[in-house]
Design a protein around this motif. Structure first.
Motif, PDB file in Angstrom:
ATOM      1  N   GLY A  36       0.618  -1.343  -0.062  1.00 56.43           N
ATOM      2  CA  GLY A  36      -0.047   0.041  -0.138  1.00 56.43           C
ATOM      3  C   GLY A  36       0.779   1.088   0.015  1.00 56.43           C
ATOM      4  O   GLY A  36       2.097   1.079  -0.246  1.00 56.43           O
ATOM      5  N   VAL A  37       0.278   2.520   0.347  1.00 56.78           N
ATOM      6  CA  VAL A  37       0.938   3.707   0.208  1.00 56.78           C
ATOM      7  C   VAL A  37       0.245   4.273   1.575  1.00 56.78           C
ATOM      8  O   VAL A  37      -0.721   4.346   1.796  1.00 56.78           O
ATOM      9  CB  VAL A  37       0.299   4.492  -1.053  1.00 56.78           C
ATOM     10  N   THR A  38       1.535   4.920   2.088  1.00 50.40           N
ATOM     11  CA  THR A  38       1.094   5.978   3.292  1.00 50.40           C
ATOM     12  C   THR A  38       1.195   7.290   2.957  1.00 50.40           C
ATOM     13  O   THR A  38       2.291   7.779   2.354  1.00 50.40           O
ATOM     14  CB  THR A  38       1.553   5.476   4.468  1.00 50.40           C
ATOM     15  N   ILE A  39       0.399   8.129   3.251  1.00 49.02           N
ATOM     16  CA  ILE A  39       0.688   9.767   3.112  1.00 49.02           C
ATOM     17  C   ILE A  39       0.700  10.325   4.354  1.00 49.02           C
ATOM     18  O   ILE A  39      -0.102  10.068   5.244  1.00 49.02           O
ATOM     19  CB  ILE A  39      -0.479  10.404   2.090  1.00 49.02           C
ATOM     20  N   HIS A  40       1.973  10.908   4.931  1.00 47.60           N
ATOM     21  CA  HIS A  40       2.082  11.618   5.991  1.00 47.60           C
ATOM     22  C   HIS A  40       2.030  12.962   6.068  1.00 47.60           C
ATOM     23  O   HIS A  40       2.605  13.547   5.352  1.00 47.60           O
ATOM     24  CB  HIS A  40       3.148  10.999   6.827  1.00 47.60           C
ATOM     25  N   GLY A  41       1.336  13.602   7.264  1.00 51.84           N
ATOM     26  CA  GLY A  41       1.044  14.799   7.101  1.00 51.84           C
ATOM     27  C   GLY A  41       1.223  15.550   8.382  1.00 51.84           C
ATOM     28  O   GLY A  41       1.345  14.657   9.423  1.00 51.84           O
ATOM     29  N   ASP A  42       0.866  16.981   8.788  1.00 53.98           N
ATOM     30  CA  ASP A  42       0.977  17.287  10.188  1.00 53.98           C
ATOM     31  C   ASP A  42       0.034  16.814  10.900  1.00 53.98           C
ATOM     32  O   ASP A  42       0.212  16.766  12.272  1.00 53.98           O
ATOM     33  CB  ASP A  42       0.992  18.838  10.159  1.00 53.98           C
ATOM     34  N   ASN A  43      -1.212  16.576  10.424  1.00 51.37           N
ATOM     35  CA  ASN A  43      -2.264  16.150  11.253  1.00 51.37           C
ATOM     36  C   ASN A  43      -2.854  14.712  11.074  1.00 51.37           C
ATOM     37  O   ASN A  43      -3.946  14.176  11.710  1.00 51.37           O
ATOM     38  CB  ASN A  43      -3.543  17.046  10.731  1.00 51.37           C
ATOM     39  N   TRP A  54      -7.455   3.993   5.264  1.00 49.82           N
ATOM     40  CA  TRP A  54      -7.492   4.318   6.522  1.00 49.82           C
ATOM     41  C   TRP A  54      -7.141   5.563   7.179  1.00 49.82           C
ATOM     42  O   TRP A  54      -6.006   5.894   6.639  1.00 49.82           O
ATOM     43  CB  TRP A  54      -7.051   2.986   7.483  1.00 49.82           C
ATOM     44  N   VAL A  55      -7.702   6.306   8.033  1.00 56.27           N
ATOM     45  CA  VAL A  55      -7.180   7.450   8.749  1.00 56.27           C
ATOM     46  C   VAL A  55      -6.578   7.288   9.864  1.00 56.27           C
ATOM     47  O   VAL A  55      -7.159   6.766  10.973  1.00 56.27           O
ATOM     48  CB  VAL A  55      -8.011   8.643   8.447  1.00 56.27           C
ATOM     49  N   TYR A  56      -5.368   7.876  10.159  1.00 53.61           N
ATOM     50  CA  TYR A  56      -4.860   7.722  11.446  1.00 53.61           C
ATOM     51  C   TYR A  56      -4.342   9.237  12.212  1.00 53.61           C
ATOM     52  O   TYR A  56      -4.061  10.010  11.160  1.00 53.61           O
ATOM     53  CB  TYR A  56      -3.546   6.891  11.584  1.00 53.61           C
ATOM     54  N   ASP A  57      -4.783   9.237  13.305  1.00 57.69           N
ATOM     55  CA  ASP A  57      -4.376  10.696  13.660  1.00 57.69           C
ATOM     56  C   ASP A  57      -2.941  10.781  14.103  1.00 57.69           C
ATOM     57  O   ASP A  57      -2.204   9.682  13.938  1.00 57.69           O
ATOM     58  CB  ASP A  57      -5.153  10.947  15.153  1.00 57.69           C
ATOM     59  N   PRO A  58      -2.207  11.827  14.681  1.00 62.13           N
ATOM     60  CA  PRO A  58      -0.754  11.934  14.802  1.00 62.13           C
ATOM     61  C   PRO A  58      -0.243  10.890  15.667  1.00 62.13           C
ATOM     62  O   PRO A  58       0.918  10.670  15.629  1.00 62.13           O
ATOM     63  CB  PRO A  58      -0.590  13.452  15.183  1.00 62.13           C
TER      64      PRO A  58
END
Length: 108
Positions: A36-43, A54-58
């Motif tokens: 798969g692919v993960t996109i990491h951001g500030d939030n 799937w969405v994960y918090d910080p």
């Protein structure tokens, strides 16, 4: 593991730094998925594969789950899954009957 970094100063109005990291063939399963692919951001982080996203918090706590219901294996190298089938059915309908595309092609 391989890491590649891209500077997008010439592509976007404001400069961005994008890093790509390959973790294949090393035995780990980040976020419980073998591919798969993960996109990491500030939030937080979004994990995307053939079964949904799937969405994960910080703190890496899962806060959303969106499955496409295919039940496909992430080991399927032939892309025979519901997401791929739906995509090509929509593309064929757009060509044959003028049905709006779910994911239209955009030009920049």
């Amino acid at each position: 593991m391989e890491t590649t970094t891209f500077f997008t100063g010439t592509v976007f109005p404001t400069s961005r730094l994008i890093s790509w990291e390959s973790l294949s063939c090393q035995g780990r399963q980040p976020y419980g998925r073998s591919r798969g692919v993960t996109i990491h951001g500030d939030n937080g982080t979004v994990m995307i594969d053939r079964d949904g996203f799937w969405v994960y918090d910080p703190a890496d706590k899962q806060i959303e789950e969106h499955r496409i219901g295919s039940g496909s294996s992430t080991q399927d190298l032939l892309s025979r899954d519901a997401g791929t089938n739906n995509h090509f059915q929509n593309l064929a309908a757009a060509i044959r009957q003028g049905t709006p595309q779910n994911s239209p092609i955009a030009t920049i």
